[in-house]
Motif scaffolding. Structure first.
Motif, PDB file in Angstrom:
ATOM      1  N   LEU A   1       0.817  -1.213   0.000  1.00 45.41           N
ATOM      2  CA  LEU A   1       0.000   0.000   0.000  1.00 45.41           C
ATOM      3  C   LEU A   1       0.850   1.261   0.000  1.00 45.41           C
ATOM      4  CD1 LEU A   1      -2.696  -1.223   2.530  1.00 45.41           C
ATOM      5  CD2 LEU A   1      -3.086  -0.723   0.104  1.00 45.41           C
ATOM      6  N   LEU A   2       1.948   1.262   0.747  1.00 40.94           N
ATOM      7  CA  LEU A   2       2.806   2.444   0.769  1.00 40.94           C
ATOM      8  C   LEU A   2       3.564   2.599  -0.541  1.00 40.94           C
ATOM      9  CD1 LEU A   2       4.128   2.283   4.437  1.00 40.94           C
ATOM     10  CD2 LEU A   2       2.429   3.847   3.473  1.00 40.94           C
ATOM     11  N   ALA A   3       3.976   1.488  -1.144  1.00 42.35           N
ATOM     12  CA  ALA A   3       4.605   1.568  -2.457  1.00 42.35           C
ATOM     13  C   ALA A   3       3.615   2.066  -3.498  1.00 42.35           C
ATOM     14  CB  ALA A   3       5.163   0.212  -2.860  1.00 42.35           C
ATOM     15  N   ASP A   4       2.359   1.672  -3.362  1.00 44.09           N
ATOM     16  CA  ASP A   4       1.318   2.145  -4.277  1.00 44.09           C
ATOM     17  C   ASP A   4       1.106   3.641  -4.118  1.00 44.09           C
ATOM     18  OD1 ASP A   4      -0.840   1.692  -6.184  1.00 44.09           O
ATOM     19  OD2 ASP A   4      -2.211   2.034  -4.511  1.00 44.09           O
ATOM     20  N   ALA A   5       1.121   4.127  -2.873  1.00 43.18           N
ATOM     21  CA  ALA A   5       0.868   5.542  -2.606  1.00 43.18           C
ATOM     22  C   ALA A   5       2.084   6.414  -2.911  1.00 43.18           C
ATOM     23  CB  ALA A   5       0.452   5.731  -1.149  1.00 43.18           C
ATOM     24  N   ARG A   6       3.294   5.899  -2.671  1.00 39.34           N
ATOM     25  CA  ARG A   6       4.519   6.678  -2.849  1.00 39.34           C
ATOM     26  C   ARG A   6       5.582   5.840  -3.567  1.00 39.34           C
ATOM     27  NH1 ARG A   6       1.379   9.980  -1.620  1.00 39.34           N
ATOM     28  NH2 ARG A   6       1.572  11.687  -0.097  1.00 39.34           N
ATOM     29  N   PRO A   7       5.354   5.473  -4.825  1.00 38.98           N
ATOM     30  CA  PRO A   7       6.293   4.568  -5.503  1.00 38.98           C
ATOM     31  C   PRO A   7       7.701   5.124  -5.621  1.00 38.98           C
ATOM     32  CG  PRO A   7       4.665   5.471  -7.038  1.00 38.98           C
ATOM     33  CD  PRO A   7       4.204   5.813  -5.668  1.00 38.98           C
ATOM     34  N   GLN A   8       7.851   6.429  -5.680  1.00 41.47           N
ATOM     35  CA  GLN A   8       9.196   7.007  -5.806  1.00 41.47           C
ATOM     36  C   GLN A   8       9.956   7.017  -4.489  1.00 41.47           C
ATOM     37  OE1 GLN A   8      10.338   7.594  -8.844  1.00 41.47           O
ATOM     38  NE2 GLN A   8       8.316   6.855  -9.467  1.00 41.47           N
ATOM     39  N   LEU A   9       9.250   6.805  -3.394  1.00 35.43           N
ATOM     40  CA  LEU A   9       9.890   6.865  -2.078  1.00 35.43           C
ATOM     41  C   LEU A   9      10.165   5.502  -1.474  1.00 35.43           C
ATOM     42  CD1 LEU A   9       8.008   9.885  -0.425  1.00 35.43           C
ATOM     43  CD2 LEU A   9      10.191   9.868  -1.657  1.00 35.43           C
ATOM     44  N   VAL A  10       9.662   4.442  -2.077  1.00 30.76           N
ATOM     45  CA  VAL A  10       9.924   3.081  -1.605  1.00 30.76           C
ATOM     46  C   VAL A  10      10.962   2.456  -2.522  1.00 30.76           C
ATOM     47  CG1 VAL A  10       8.949   0.799  -1.166  1.00 30.76           C
ATOM     48  CG2 VAL A  10       7.632   2.853  -0.591  1.00 30.76           C
ATOM     49  N   LYS A  11      12.155   2.251  -2.002  1.00 29.42           N
ATOM     50  CA  LYS A  11      13.269   1.794  -2.821  1.00 29.42           C
ATOM     51  C   LYS A  11      13.437   0.281  -2.832  1.00 29.42           C
ATOM     52  CE  LYS A  11      14.253   5.782  -4.331  1.00 29.42           C
ATOM     53  NZ  LYS A  11      13.989   6.062  -5.769  1.00 29.42           N
ATOM     54  N   ALA A  12      12.888  -0.403  -1.856  1.00 28.86           N
ATOM     55  CA  ALA A  12      12.900  -1.864  -1.822  1.00 28.86           C
ATOM     56  C   ALA A  12      11.973  -2.293  -0.705  1.00 28.86           C
ATOM     57  CB  ALA A  12      14.299  -2.417  -1.595  1.00 28.86           C
ATOM     58  N   ILE A  13      11.448  -3.516  -0.829  1.00 31.25           N
ATOM     59  CA  ILE A  13      10.590  -4.097   0.207  1.00 31.25           C
ATOM     60  C   ILE A  13      11.106  -5.483   0.534  1.00 31.25           C
ATOM     61  CG2 ILE A  13       8.275  -4.848   0.848  1.00 31.25           C
ATOM     62  CD1 ILE A  13       7.163  -2.857  -1.217  1.00 31.25           C
ATOM     63  N   VAL A  14      11.409  -5.692   1.810  1.00 23.93           N
ATOM     64  CA  VAL A  14      11.692  -7.028   2.327  1.00 23.93           C
ATOM     65  C   VAL A  14      10.471  -7.431   3.139  1.00 23.93           C
ATOM     66  CG1 VAL A  14      13.187  -8.455   3.762  1.00 23.93           C
ATOM     67  CG2 VAL A  14      14.165  -6.570   2.413  1.00 23.93           C
ATOM     68  N   SER A  15       9.712  -8.376   2.621  1.00 19.35           N
ATOM     69  CA  SER A  15       8.457  -8.773   3.245  1.00 19.35           C
ATOM     70  C   SER A  15       8.655 -10.135   3.907  1.00 19.35           C
ATOM     71  CB  SER A  15       7.344  -8.840   2.192  1.00 19.35           C
ATOM     72  OG  SER A  15       6.084  -8.930   2.797  1.00 19.35           O
ATOM     73  N   VAL A  16       8.769 -10.115   5.233  1.00 19.51           N
ATOM     74  CA  VAL A  16       9.023 -11.332   5.995  1.00 19.51           C
ATOM     75  C   VAL A  16       7.672 -11.961   6.348  1.00 19.51           C
ATOM     76  CG1 VAL A  16      10.128 -12.323   8.019  1.00 19.51           C
ATOM     77  CG2 VAL A  16      11.118 -10.280   6.921  1.00 19.51           C
ATOM     78  N   GLU A  17       7.371 -13.071   5.698  1.00 16.80           N
ATOM     79  CA  GLU A  17       6.127 -13.801   5.934  1.00 16.80           C
ATOM     80  C   GLU A  17       4.905 -12.870   5.971  1.00 16.80           C
ATOM     81  OE1 GLU A  17       6.448 -16.995   8.821  1.00 16.80           O
ATOM     82  OE2 GLU A  17       7.651 -17.954   7.273  1.00 16.80           O
ATOM     83  N   PRO A  18       4.579 -12.245   4.823  1.00 15.26           N
ATOM     84  CA  PRO A  18       3.503 -11.251   4.798  1.00 15.26           C
ATOM     85  C   PRO A  18       2.128 -11.861   4.995  1.00 15.26           C
ATOM     86  CG  PRO A  18       4.215 -11.764   2.569  1.00 15.26           C
ATOM     87  CD  PRO A  18       5.181 -12.445   3.492  1.00 15.26           C
ATOM     88  N   ASN A  19       1.224 -11.067   5.570  1.00 16.38           N
ATOM     89  CA  ASN A  19      -0.158 -11.486   5.738  1.00 16.38           C
ATOM     90  C   ASN A  19      -0.695 -12.016   4.412  1.00 16.38           C
ATOM     91  OD1 ASN A  19      -2.766 -11.822   6.693  1.00 16.38           O
ATOM     92  ND2 ASN A  19      -3.324  -9.678   6.366  1.00 16.38           N
ATOM     93  N   GLY A  20      -1.217 -13.208   4.439  1.00 14.91           N
ATOM     94  CA  GLY A  20      -1.719 -13.852   3.236  1.00 14.91           C
ATOM     95  C   GLY A  20      -2.438 -15.129   3.629  1.00 14.91           C
ATOM     96  N   PRO A  21      -2.756 -15.959   2.649  1.00 16.02           N
ATOM     97  CA  PRO A  21      -2.586 -15.765   1.211  1.00 16.02           C
ATOM     98  C   PRO A  21      -3.705 -14.911   0.635  1.00 16.02           C
ATOM     99  CG  PRO A  21      -3.611 -17.880   1.636  1.00 16.02           C
ATOM    100  CD  PRO A  21      -3.315 -17.275   2.990  1.00 16.02           C
ATOM    101  N   PRO A  22      -3.593 -14.522  -0.633  1.00 14.11           N
ATOM    102  CA  PRO A  22      -4.652 -13.729  -1.259  1.00 14.11           C
ATOM    103  C   PRO A  22      -6.005 -14.433  -1.239  1.00 14.11           C
ATOM    104  CG  PRO A  22      -2.657 -13.682  -2.601  1.00 14.11           C
ATOM    105  CD  PRO A  22      -2.436 -14.712  -1.532  1.00 14.11           C
ATOM    106  N   ILE A  23      -7.027 -13.662  -1.029  1.00 17.29           N
ATOM    107  CA  ILE A  23      -8.445 -14.041  -1.215  1.00 17.29           C
ATOM    108  C   ILE A  23      -9.017 -14.901  -0.085  1.00 17.29           C
ATOM    109  CG2 ILE A  23     -10.156 -15.002  -2.779  1.00 17.29           C
ATOM    110  CD1 ILE A  23      -8.673 -12.463  -3.809  1.00 17.29           C
ATOM    111  N   GLU A  24      -8.299 -15.927   0.355  1.00 18.38           N
ATOM    112  CA  GLU A  24      -8.858 -16.837   1.353  1.00 18.38           C
ATOM    113  C   GLU A  24      -7.765 -17.272   2.320  1.00 18.38           C
ATOM    114  OE1 GLU A  24     -11.726 -20.791   1.367  1.00 18.38           O
ATOM    115  OE2 GLU A  24     -10.319 -20.498  -0.290  1.00 18.38           O
ATOM    116  N   SER A  25      -8.062 -17.226   3.618  1.00 21.09           N
ATOM    117  CA  SER A  25      -7.049 -17.505   4.630  1.00 21.09           C
ATOM    118  C   SER A  25      -6.760 -18.993   4.750  1.00 21.09           C
ATOM    119  CB  SER A  25      -7.496 -16.956   5.986  1.00 21.09           C
ATOM    120  OG  SER A  25      -8.632 -17.666   6.456  1.00 21.09           O
TER     121      SER A  25
END
Length: 373
Positions: free
Chosen positions: A217-241
């Motif tokens: 969401l932050l990369a979507d809102a400020r793509p020029q300000l997010v230089k990389a994302i390390v996502s450690v076990e992100p909330n998921g999976p998509p659509i259904e838990s």
């Protein structure tokens, strides 16, 4: 110096073997401020809602181009990054010692960020037995196939990872109430996190668990300000838990519970054309939900280096590949790193607190240097 002194044991009495943290770091300066928020209410009853506590730790000499912003997961606070429950320096110290500016936050309505009754949503919490099952004693109590591989939780003795063990008691003491809906949490963090990026400039985001959608969401809102994302076990999976939490609908926007920018545009998440894999990628993994071809794209995330870290023994090991594949299908190349495949074995979900936490931090540091320099 970043420090924490914690004592206590069963029945609230200090114990001689309680972990104590006196964490020496290379922090030259510590600043505290709040990002985002707005006044709500009228007639002399105004309060600040949605502001996010931020702690800035600056090394004596900054050697890395971009600061690192750490976002904690559900029931956690910035304590996660400062010290481990057995008293070792946390990832904040590790990255400071390697020349990074470090920013730590408490999510809005959590910890040192104010929660207002009647304005903010209902709070929930984790019970101690739930924490044992999910995070600390998974090998004995976890109900997913990989749980028995969990070996890295700190502590010794037959009660390791359970109530009454001094390390477990310290960890559980750090757990706090949190907002009961991810959509409210994500909306608040998007507002406050955007304000933070506007203030500090380009940065790397390291997110964990519930905080995974914050990165997208932050990369979507400020793509020029997010230089990389390390996502450690992100909330998921998509659509259904996962069935670990009882299968239910979630993340209707694929990687978030609140709107994110697609191309062609999506006005309502229900209009995403989706399907579920007929068979999983391999045994012990979940079948993933995905978009039907041609997949809508996530244009604002394109070009941002992203890696998704998955541990060997966590309940996330079943399904985090689904998040990475959703992103890749949407035009956002995403690296999937299973820690056991790079020689880091036995980790559970709270990897930043486990015995080999510095080995994982070293891999992240190396990835950032290779990716951004």
């Amino acid at each position: 110096m970043v420090g924490a002194v914690v004592t206590g044991g069963c029945g609230g009495m200090p114990t001689t073997d309680s972990p104590r943290a006196a964490v020496q770091t290379a922090a030259e300066r510590r600043d505290v401020f709040f990002a985002g928020g707005r006044y709500v209410g009228t007639g002399g009853q105004e309060v600040m809602q949605g502001a996010m506590y931020v702690e800035h730790l600056a090394p004596a000499r900054v050697t890395q181009k971009y600061p690192v912003v750490f976002f904690h997961g559900a029931a956690q606070t910035a304590v996660n990054w400062i010290t481990t429950p057995d008293g070792r320096p946390g990832w904040a110290s590790y990255f400071l010692d390697r020349g990074y500016d470090v920013y730590l936050v408490d999510q809005p309505a959590r910890g040192r960020s104010a929660w207002h009754p009647g304005l903010d949503g209902t709070l929930t919490k984790f019970s101690a037995p739930k924490i044992e099952m999910l995070f600390t004693d998974s090998a004995a109590r976890g109900n997913w196939p990989q749980a028995k591989l969990h070996t890295q939780w700190p502590g010794t003795g037959p009660n390791k990872g359970r109530m009454g063990d001094s390390v477990f008691d310290q960890f559980y003491s750090s757990q706090v109430e949190y907002l009961g809906t991810n959509a409210e949490t994500q909306a608040l963090v998007k507002q406050a996190g955007t304000a933070l990026l506007d203030r500090i400039g380009p940065a790397v985001l390291i997110t964990h668990s519930q905080a995974g959608p914050f990165g997208w969401l932050l990369a979507d809102a400020r793509p020029q300000l997010v230089k990389a994302i390390v996502s450690v076990e992100p909330n998921g999976p998509p659509i259904e838990s996962s069935t670990v939490f009882g299968a239910k609908k979630q993340l209707a926007w694929g990687v978030a519970d609140v709107p994110i920018t697609y191309d062609p545009p999506v006005m309502d998440a229900s209009t995403l054309d989706i399907e579920k894999e007929t068979t999983p990628e391999r045994p012990q993994l979940m079948a993933c939900w995905r978009q039907k071809a041609p997949a809508r794209q996530l244009p604002n995330l394109k070009g941002i280096p992203i890696t998704v870290l998955i541990t060997e023994a966590s309940f996330h090991s079943q399904y985090d590949h689904c998040t990475a594949r959703w992103l890749s299908q949407a035009g956002v190349p995403t690296e999937i790193v299973r820690l056991e495949e790079i020689g880091l074995r036995g980790n559970g979900h709270m990897v930043m607190l486990e015995k080999n936490s510095n080995d994982v931090a070293a891999w992240i540091d190396g990835w950032l240097r290779k990716t951004l320099n």
